[in-house]
Design an enzyme around this catalytic site. Structure first.
Site, PDB file in Angstrom:
ATOM      1  N   ARG A  62       0.770  -1.300  -0.076  1.00 28.86           N
ATOM      2  CA  ARG A  62       0.027   0.160  -0.006  1.00 28.86           C
ATOM      3  C   ARG A  62       0.986   0.987  -0.090  1.00 28.86           C
ATOM      4  NH1 ARG A  62      -1.668   0.613   4.568  1.00 28.86           N
ATOM      5  NH2 ARG A  62      -3.090  -1.164   4.801  1.00 28.86           N
TER       6      ARG A  62
ATOM      7  N   TYR B 154     -12.170  21.949 -11.398  1.00 28.81           N
ATOM      8  CA  TYR B 154     -12.732  20.724 -11.709  1.00 28.81           C
ATOM      9  C   TYR B 154     -14.257  20.399 -10.887  1.00 28.81           C
ATOM     10  CZ  TYR B 154     -13.270  15.739 -12.203  1.00 28.81           C
ATOM     11  OH  TYR B 154     -13.779  14.359 -12.372  1.00 28.81           O
TER      12      TYR B 154
ATOM     13  N   ASP C 233      -3.019  22.653  -9.159  1.00 28.52           N
ATOM     14  CA  ASP C 233      -3.394  21.503  -9.962  1.00 28.52           C
ATOM     15  C   ASP C 233      -3.043  22.237 -11.466  1.00 28.52           C
ATOM     16  OD1 ASP C 233      -4.576  20.020 -11.750  1.00 28.52           O
ATOM     17  OD2 ASP C 233      -6.429  19.630 -10.274  1.00 28.52           O
TER      18      ASP C 233
ATOM     19  N   LYS D 185      -4.643  12.104 -17.373  1.00 23.48           N
ATOM     20  CA  LYS D 185      -4.729  13.009 -18.399  1.00 23.48           C
ATOM     21  C   LYS D 185      -3.254  13.208 -19.216  1.00 23.48           C
ATOM     22  CE  LYS D 185      -8.839  13.948 -16.835  1.00 23.48           C
ATOM     23  NZ  LYS D 185      -8.753  13.443 -15.344  1.00 23.48           N
TER      24      LYS D 185
HETATM   25  N1  PLP Z   1      -7.770  18.014 -11.714  1.00 20.45           N
HETATM   26  C1  PLP Z   1      -8.399  18.364 -13.018  1.00 20.45           C
HETATM   27  C2  PLP Z   1      -8.077  19.807 -13.614  1.00 20.45           C
HETATM   28  C3  PLP Z   1      -9.217  17.528 -13.737  1.00 20.45           C
HETATM   29  O1  PLP Z   1      -9.441  17.830 -14.779  1.00 20.45           O
HETATM   30  C4  PLP Z   1      -9.561  16.225 -12.982  1.00 20.45           C
HETATM   31  C5  PLP Z   1     -10.182  15.192 -13.749  1.00 20.45           C
HETATM   32  O2  PLP Z   1     -11.032  15.739 -14.880  1.00 20.45           O
HETATM   33  C6  PLP Z   1      -9.089  15.728 -11.787  1.00 20.45           C
HETATM   34  C7  PLP Z   1      -8.169  16.836 -11.184  1.00 20.45           C
HETATM   35  C8  PLP Z   1      -9.051  14.551 -11.325  1.00 20.45           C
HETATM   36  O3  PLP Z   1      -8.419  13.628 -11.662  1.00 20.45           O
HETATM   37  P1  PLP Z   1      -8.846  12.134 -11.922  1.00 20.45           P
HETATM   38  O4  PLP Z   1     -10.075  11.896 -12.841  1.00 20.45           O
HETATM   39  O5  PLP Z   1      -7.689  11.381 -12.142  1.00 20.45           O
HETATM   40  O6  PLP Z   1      -9.460  11.614 -10.291  1.00 20.45           O
END
Ligand code: PLP
Length: 411
Positions: free
Chosen positions: A73, A126, A198, A223
């Site tokens: 883990r 998001y 982010d 992504k």
């Molecule tokens: N941060 C951004 C800017 C995103 O676009 C996304 C998902 O679309 C996330 C975080 C979350 O990522 P995950 O889908 O891998 O959980």
């Protein structure tokens, strides 16, 4: 996670970790891995094991004292290479990878904040991060303060003595608006508050927030970094002390959201071509943004490297290219967006982003559909019901432009 341990000593002797002297692409391919350390395999082996066996109780104790290389883990040799490589590419001391981008956000917040603490966020995020800050965190007594960080001076009133972290995305999902990492970091640091960014929309090939003063970087590895739409993952990169805490509390016993080693392998494979892909995503997105801006059916276009983008100067200061994400609206609004999407023949109607395949989605349609199962589903602040989000893929740009033009001609 990076920082200390027998394995790191091996890496230093192996000749592939002279971080500062190699360029970004060389490090994306080689950092923290040498075939001589892994039975001469040129690609990182995938270690499928749930636990690790020790030759003596003393050796077991020593491993525990190093930060728990006892159980999969919290430790896996395949994922550790990815952590070290991502940390290096972001200019961070240490890294942690977890199962998804949302797991990274949960690990970050639930490790660093407690009941009574405050979190300052940009007003647009998001959609599932919005759900977490609006519905999740208040249940645990964490107060969330949404502000418009496009004016960093708004931090002066938003930050109190209870504020533990400032969190935002840039470019912002789904608007492709830009926030000034260095201006926000300076204001937050002046009040003793850490900043987490982010950077999913940009990837470290185009933007490295730590170089602009941020403390922690979050990525959805799902992504651009993986880039091939075939696995999920998340990462946190930053200083060794904070990352140790995120690993020892957040991953070990708060979320337990370990990244599968096979996913780490796929993500490392994707990472090797990251900057090649970002060049193509960016060039094609700029060409598409220019075409859309000149199209009579289109009412607005948001792409960070377009001359008309209000954040263009900041984008050019902190990003080397504009990435593959853009947003636009049609004069025909909500209904026009649905109609146009239905006429696309090449682009895929899908919610993810950053893949080889071009993906397009209409947030207002998805939000309305979700309201039937989740009454509190609502549009994110700043997102109009005409907004169409486009993740430009790696297909021939003329084919993408042709597909959009034929769909727009049906309006
Ligand atoms: N941060 C951004 C800017 C995103 O676009 C996304 C998902 O679309 C996330 C975080 C979350 O990522 P995950 O889908 O891998 O959980």
């Amino acid at each position: 996670m990076t920082g200390g341990g027998e394995h790191d000593k091996c890496q230093k002797q192996s000749g592939h970790s002279h971080a500062a002297s190699f360029g970004f692409d060389t490090r994306a391919i080689h950092h923290a891995f040498s075939p001589v350390d892994f039975k001469r395999a040129v690609q990182p082996p995938v270690f499928l094991t749930s636990t690790y066996g020790f030759e003596s109780v003393e050796a077991n104790d020593a491993a525990a004292a190093l930060g728990g290389r006892l159980y999969a883990r919290e430790y896996n040799p395949t994922t550790e290479i990815l952590e070290q490589r991502l940390a290096n590419l972001e200019g961070a001391e240490a890294g942690l990878v977890v199962s998804t981008g949302m797991a990274a956000f949960g690990t970050l917040i639930l490790s660093l904040l407690s009941q009574g603490d405050e979190l300052v966020v940009h007003k647009t995020l998001y959609s599932n991060t919005v759900a977490m800050v609006e519905q999740g965190l208040p249940r645990f007594g964490i107060k969330v303060v949404p502000v418009d960080l496009s004016d960093p001076s708004n931090l002066d009133t938003a930050i109190t003595e209870k504020t533990k972290l400032v969190y935002f995305e840039t470019p912002v999902n789904p608007l492709s608006s830009i926030l000034d990492i260095s201006a926000i970091s300076e204001r937050a640091h002046a009040r003793g508050v850490k900043v987490a960014v982010d950077s999913t929309f940009a990837s470290p090939a185009l933007q490295r927030p730590i170089e602009h003063g941020a403390d922690i970087v979050l990525h959805s590895l799902t992504k651009y970094i993986n880039g091939h739409g075939d696995t999920l993952g998340g990462a946190l990169l930053g200083d060794a002390e904070t990352l140790h805490r995120l690993h020892e509390t957040g991953l070990r016993y708060i979320t337990g959201a370990t990244l599968a080693p096979h996913s780490a392998f796929l993500i490392m494979r994707g990472l090797k071509t990251l900057s090649l892909r970002m060049d193509r995503h960016s060039a094609s997105a700029l060409a598409i943004a220019r075409m859309l801006e000149a199209h009579p059916a289109v009412s607005w276009v948001s792409y960070p490297f377009l001359e008309s983008h209000p954040g263009q100067a900041i984008a050019r200061k902190q990003m080397t290219q504009g990435s593959g994400m853009l947003a636009f609206g049609l004069h025909a609004g909500f209904a026009g967006a649905r109609n146009m999407l239905d006429h696309l023949q090449l682009m895929t109607r899908a919610v993810s982003l950053g893949d080889t395949d071009t993906l397009i989605y209409h947030p207002a349609s998805i939000t309305r559909a979700r309201q039937s199962i989740r009454k509190d589903a609502h549009m994110i602040s700043g997102v109009g019901d005409d907004l169409i989000r486009l993740s430009v893929g790696l297909e021939d740009v003329d084919d993408l432009i042709g597909d959009l033009q034929q769909a727009l001609a049906t309006l």
